[in-house]
Motif scaffolding. Structure first.
Motif, mmCIF file in Angstrom:
data_model
loop_
_atom_site.group_PDB
_atom_site.id
_atom_site.type_symbol
_atom_site.label_atom_id
_atom_site.label_comp_id
_atom_site.label_asym_id
_atom_site.label_seq_id
_atom_site.Cartn_x
_atom_site.Cartn_y
_atom_site.Cartn_z
ATOM 1 N N ARG A 222 -29.808 -6.631 -60.190
ATOM 2 C CA ARG A 222 -31.659 -6.273 -59.774
ATOM 3 C C ARG A 222 -32.308 -7.130 -59.954
ATOM 4 N N ARG A 223 -32.576 -8.314 -61.361
ATOM 5 C CA ARG A 223 -33.246 -9.514 -61.223
ATOM 6 C C ARG A 223 -33.696 -10.374 -59.703
ATOM 7 N N LEU A 224 -32.395 -10.614 -59.127
ATOM 8 C CA LEU A 224 -31.694 -10.863 -58.091
ATOM 9 C C LEU A 224 -32.717 -9.962 -57.424
ATOM 10 N N MET A 225 -32.123 -9.158 -56.938
ATOM 11 C CA MET A 225 -32.918 -8.854 -55.849
ATOM 12 C C MET A 225 -34.388 -7.971 -56.289
ATOM 13 N N ASP A 226 -34.905 -8.533 -57.238
ATOM 14 C CA ASP A 226 -36.435 -8.786 -57.415
ATOM 15 C C ASP A 226 -36.723 -10.169 -56.400
ATOM 16 N N ALA A 227 -36.215 -10.917 -57.241
ATOM 17 C CA ALA A 227 -36.687 -12.120 -56.021
ATOM 18 C C ALA A 227 -36.470 -12.491 -54.822
ATOM 19 N N ALA A 228 -35.474 -11.726 -53.907
ATOM 20 C CA ALA A 228 -35.293 -12.111 -53.411
ATOM 21 C C ALA A 228 -36.464 -10.732 -52.491
ATOM 22 N N ARG A 229 -36.301 -10.015 -52.680
ATOM 23 C CA ARG A 229 -38.035 -9.037 -51.668
ATOM 24 C C ARG A 229 -39.386 -9.847 -51.579
ATOM 25 N N ARG A 230 -39.408 -10.778 -53.100
ATOM 26 C CA ARG A 230 -40.681 -11.722 -52.495
ATOM 27 C C ARG A 230 -39.923 -12.546 -51.851
ATOM 28 N N VAL A 231 -39.330 -12.831 -51.687
ATOM 29 C CA VAL A 231 -39.092 -14.999 -50.790
ATOM 30 C C VAL A 231 -38.865 -14.364 -49.878
ATOM 31 N N VAL A 232 -37.239 -13.365 -49.689
ATOM 32 C CA VAL A 232 -37.006 -13.040 -47.699
ATOM 33 C C VAL A 232 -38.331 -12.782 -46.480
ATOM 34 N N PRO A 233 -39.581 -12.098 -47.190
ATOM 35 C CA PRO A 233 -40.672 -12.103 -46.262
ATOM 36 C C PRO A 233 -41.283 -13.435 -45.817
ATOM 37 N N HIS A 234 -41.251 -14.371 -46.801
ATOM 38 C CA HIS A 234 -41.572 -15.599 -46.004
ATOM 39 C C HIS A 234 -40.687 -16.637 -45.754
ATOM 40 N N LYS A 235 -38.866 -16.403 -46.722
ATOM 41 C CA LYS A 235 -38.260 -17.479 -46.182
ATOM 42 C C LYS A 235 -36.730 -16.812 -46.065
ATOM 43 N N PRO A 236 -36.146 -16.838 -45.491
ATOM 44 C CA PRO A 236 -34.599 -16.704 -44.832
ATOM 45 C C PRO A 236 -33.920 -16.795 -46.248
ATOM 46 N N ILE A 237 -33.372 -15.891 -47.001
ATOM 47 C CA ILE A 237 -31.927 -16.131 -47.090
ATOM 48 C C ILE A 237 -30.663 -15.883 -47.445
ATOM 49 N N VAL A 238 -29.657 -16.485 -47.085
ATOM 50 C CA VAL A 238 -28.450 -16.339 -46.741
ATOM 51 C C VAL A 238 -26.912 -16.625 -47.835
ATOM 52 N N VAL A 239 -26.901 -15.509 -48.218
ATOM 53 C CA VAL A 239 -25.842 -15.485 -49.376
ATOM 54 C C VAL A 239 -23.652 -15.514 -48.803
ATOM 55 N N TYR A 240 -23.120 -15.766 -49.379
ATOM 56 C CA TYR A 240 -21.584 -15.985 -49.315
ATOM 57 C C TYR A 240 -21.758 -15.811 -50.859
ATOM 58 N N LYS A 241 -20.892 -14.500 -50.760
ATOM 59 C CA LYS A 241 -20.520 -13.443 -52.398
ATOM 60 C C LYS A 241 -18.514 -13.652 -51.983
ATOM 61 N N VAL A 242 -18.188 -13.979 -53.585
ATOM 62 C CA VAL A 242 -17.081 -13.879 -53.050
ATOM 63 C C VAL A 242 -17.198 -12.337 -54.265
ATOM 64 N N GLY A 243 -15.625 -12.216 -54.545
ATOM 65 C CA GLY A 243 -15.269 -11.418 -55.841
ATOM 66 C C GLY A 243 -15.282 -10.113 -54.811
ATOM 67 N N ARG A 244 -14.771 -10.030 -53.809
ATOM 68 C CA ARG A 244 -14.514 -8.803 -53.330
ATOM 69 C C ARG A 244 -13.553 -8.041 -53.987
ATOM 70 N N PHE A 245 -11.496 -9.256 -54.316
ATOM 71 C CA PHE A 245 -10.762 -8.322 -55.023
ATOM 72 C C PHE A 245 -10.634 -8.830 -56.545
ATOM 73 N N SER A 246 -10.338 -7.966 -57.223
ATOM 74 C CA SER A 246 -10.028 -8.257 -58.682
ATOM 75 C C SER A 246 -9.557 -9.218 -59.247
ATOM 76 N N LYS A 247 -8.616 -10.192 -59.139
ATOM 77 C CA LYS A 247 -8.437 -11.423 -59.519
ATOM 78 C C LYS A 247 -9.825 -12.393 -59.300
ATOM 79 N N ALA A 248 -10.098 -12.669 -58.629
ATOM 80 C CA ALA A 248 -11.667 -13.171 -57.935
ATOM 81 C C ALA A 248 -12.702 -13.235 -59.024
ATOM 82 N N ASP A 249 -12.700 -10.832 -59.813
ATOM 83 C CA ASP A 249 -13.549 -11.328 -60.386
ATOM 84 C C ASP A 249 -13.446 -11.561 -61.998
ATOM 85 N N VAL A 250 -11.847 -11.338 -62.330
ATOM 86 C CA VAL A 250 -11.941 -12.433 -63.505
ATOM 87 C C VAL A 250 -11.665 -14.050 -63.701
ATOM 88 N N ALA A 251 -11.409 -14.454 -62.585
ATOM 89 C CA ALA A 251 -11.963 -15.735 -62.278
ATOM 90 C C ALA A 251 -13.052 -16.399 -62.492
#
Lengths: 465, 242
Positions: A222-251
């Protein structure tokens, strides 16, 4: 305070070494070879001099103010070093070492907590632990264990990764295609500098126009979301997020100390605050490059121009798959194109310029007609090297002029054997027109500009004229 | 905290009974199908007449999670006679399958035609706190997992995004000669559930499933509300997500 980590006037390297098999040596080499202009103070009681620099037995014996300390000592000594830094008034630290909360070690948490305590006591901002370091290409600062990062071009993309390995994965590609960065860093275990702190800092950073982040998992999204709300109106953020599958979660837990979490919820959260999602490292930097160079699109109607039919189909297909609309040209535009392009090929989006390959001026007229069309919000162009010698004319100047005249975003695929079109690519990029080695990337780049425009209008009520 | 929740907590329960869950929805202005609770056959007939046939009967019991599995649901009841017969049959069936189940009463509910059913869910995620889910009912959610999520609280735009984001959105928007459903009504429900999530931290999970929707309105037909086991402890552990 983060300012001092990226723009230190003086740096202490605790654990500096002359042994090229040690990281304490690599960091020193990175700083020296990277051309850092401030003061470098190697700290190691074993040496009087290191690589021609006077060495000190401890941070506190350095006869000067120290802004930043890079710490490359075993984890057992990090807290002690930080205590000294605190007394010395050091403002920021980069803790390279691992073995904290990410580790399969029963006392990892203990070291993490002790480090948290001492840095809080002195108000020291820490990048890491478990980071490769920090690179500020506009300050010739390479405070990392990999000297090669200094070779990157200075540009306007900030790359903030949870993993140093991801920065290293992106670096060779960025070198090859001349992608420029403002800052490159991994934030590792995020002791007290996490994504929200970095986003807020980059919002104020004049060298950064777009922000690329690689996320495994954070403790308080939620802190990441709040920061993004402050930033995105001025600068774009692109994310690459892993963890779609359970093994990646543990890793992820054993990598940088946080669970990757429910991917569906991260996906929802990114959509909710307008963080643009990429599917791999190359997409991440490609979209970030387009967003650093180009204005957001006012709508989702895209025009596809290509040298031959196949690439045009790929561009069109990729655009549609990403949810863009192929623009329906106005009657006027169609007539103008029909006057120039013979009726032997696709002419009304995609537009195939193959028959005008040798006629740069005519190709330019078609491009102009497309840019001028009120029904077109963005343009993607695909050129590939073919034939021989100077037969083929790439309408580079026309593209640059059209973009300048209409403010519509454009991305260009230039597919060519190494060397032959480097000058064209350079000219385009110098004029803020992003080029890509594949049609798919060019299309995804234009999508990111359309998407950012949508986010600004739709979520943040920003009028794009 | 709403009284319904307080009472359930006070009696040591970890979930609301069906009629309580519907009542909770009503206190948040979430539209539900007309209903009443009957403790006797006479009351059931009285309710059937007042609500108007056809009606549906559903057993209310803290011990029954899947009502239809034990013959606890009877639908398409057209008149007093059918209602009497169904009422008796529900009691017999429940007694047969779950002889020890405590039966609180029988819910008599307006039978709403359900050409299209959607579901709205609420849960509390370890990392994100309250999150809300939207999807088309039945096979779409169970097999195809065609659902969208948002992190609470949501705004109007988020609610519309949730609805338009699912693959099945064209079904809601109308196709061939089938008109669009009342999308605004669905968005309103999402906003109200998001509000409830923030105002009632004691709710750990909620499913409004199904919600019947047509061109004119949306109505909740069934609802499941789970409460936190030890409410005060949970609040202390996770103050930031409240």
């Amino acid at each position: 305070m983060l300012h001092y980590i990226f723009n230190p006037r003086s740096i202490a390297i605790v654990g500096a070494s002359e042994n090229p098999l040690k990281m304490g040596n690599h960091v020193l080499v990175s700083l020296i070879e990277g051309g850092y202009a401030g003061k470098i103070y190697p700290v190691n009681p074993k040496y009087d001099y290191l690589l021609n620099l006077k060495a000190y037995p401890s941070v506190e014996t350095i006869p000067d103010q120290v802004d930043l300390t890079v710490v490359i000592v075993p984890r057992e000594q990090v807290v002690q070093v930080m205590e000294e830094c605190g007394r010395k008034g050091v403002k920021g630290a980069i803790v390279i070492g691992a073995g904290f909360r990410e580790a399969y070690l029963c006392d990892g948490d203990k070291y993490h907590n002790e480090l948290a305590k001492v840095t809080k006591k002195y108000g020291i901002k820490v990048i890491g632990p478990n980071t490769f370091g920090v690179v500020n290409l506009h300050a010739s600062l390479n405070a990392s264990f990999t000297p090669a990062f200094s070779k990157l071009k200075a540009g306007n993309i900030a790359l903030v990764a949870q993993s140093g390995g991801v920065c290293h994965t992106i670096m060779p590609y960025a070198l090859k295609y001349g992608i420029g960065f403002s800052k490159v860093l991994s934030i590792g275990n995020r002791l007290n500098v996490d994504f929200p702190e970095m986003l807020d800092y980059l919002l104020t950073d004049e060298d950064t126009r777009s922000i690329a982040i690689y996320v495994e998992g954070v403790d308080d999204p939620r802190r990441l979301m709040d920061a993004a709300r402050r930033v995105v109106p001025h600068k774009p953020i692109v994310v690459y997020k892993v963890g779609r599958f359970s093994k990646a979660d543990v890793a992820s837990l054993s990598h940088t100390g946080s669970l990757a979490g429910d991917y569906m919820l991260y996906d929802a959260a990114f959509r909710q605050v307008g963080i643009i999602q990429a599917d791999d490292c190359i997409e991440l930097v490609s979209m970030a490059k387009a967003l650093a160079y180009q204005p957001p699109a006012r709508g989702n109607r895209v025009a596809v121009i290509s040298l031959t039919a196949g690439p045009g189909m790929i561009l069109a297909e990729t655009c549609e798959r990403m949810g863009l609309k192929l623009a329906e040209f106005s009657y006027k535009t169609k007539s103008r194109i029909d006057e120039i392009v013979p009726p032997m090929t696709m002419r009304h989006n995609p537009v195939d310029l193959g028959l005008l390959a040798a006629e740069g001026e005519k190709s330019g007229e078609v491009i102009k007609a497309v840019f001028e069309d009120e029904c077109v919000d963005a343009v993607v162009i695909g050129y590939l090297y073919s034939w021989y010698g100077d037969f083929l004319k790439v309408p580079v100047q026309e593209v640059i002029e059209c973009h300048k005249a209409h403010g519509k975003p454009v991305s260009v695929c230039l597919a060519y054997p190494e060397g032959v079109w480097d000058h064209l690519m350079k000219t385009l990029e110098e004029n803020s027109i992003p080029t890509f080695p594949t049609n798919e990337l060019a299309a995804k780049a234009i999508w990111s500009l359309v998407e950012y425009g949508r986010i600004l209008r739709h979520k943040y009520g920003v009028s794009l004229g | 905290m709403k009284d319904i929740l307080k009472n359930a907590l006070a009696s040591g329960r970890r979930s609301l009974l069906l009629h309580e869950a519907l009542k909770l929805c009503e206190t948040y202005s979430i539209p539900v199908a007309k209903y009443g609770v009957a403790n006797t056959l006479e009351q059931a007939v009285e309710l059937g007449r007042r609500i108007g046939y056809p009606v549906v009967l559903k057993v209310i019991s803290p011990d029954i999670a899947h009502k239809s599995d034990v013959g606890g649901v009877m639908v398409s009841i057209m008149n007093d006679d059918e209602l009497q017969e169904s009422y008796t049959r529900i009691h017999e069936s429940v007694k047969k399958y779950l002889p020890n189940a405590m039966v609180i009463g029988v819910l008599v509910q307006e039978m709403v035609p359900t050409p299209i059913e959607v579901i709205v869910g609420l849960k509390r995620d370890r990392q994100f706190g309250p999150v809300i889910m939207f999807g088309l009912g039945g096979v779409f959610v169970e097999i195809l997992k065609d659902v969208s999520f948002r992190i609470c609280p949501i705004d109007k735009q988020d609610a519309m995004d949730m609805i338009t984001e699912i693959k099945g959105y064209p079904i809601l928007k109308g196709y061939r000669n089938i008109p669009s459903v009342d999308i605004q009504a669905l968005a309103d429900i999402l906003l109200l559930v998001s509000r409830m999530a923030l105002e009632e931290p004691v709710i750990s999970e909620m499913d409004l499933n199904p919600i019947a929707v047509d061109g004119r309105c949306a109505k909740v037909l069934d609802a499941r509300v789970l409460l936190k086991v030890d409410f005060t402890t949970c609040v202390d552990e996770n103050p930031s997500i409240m």
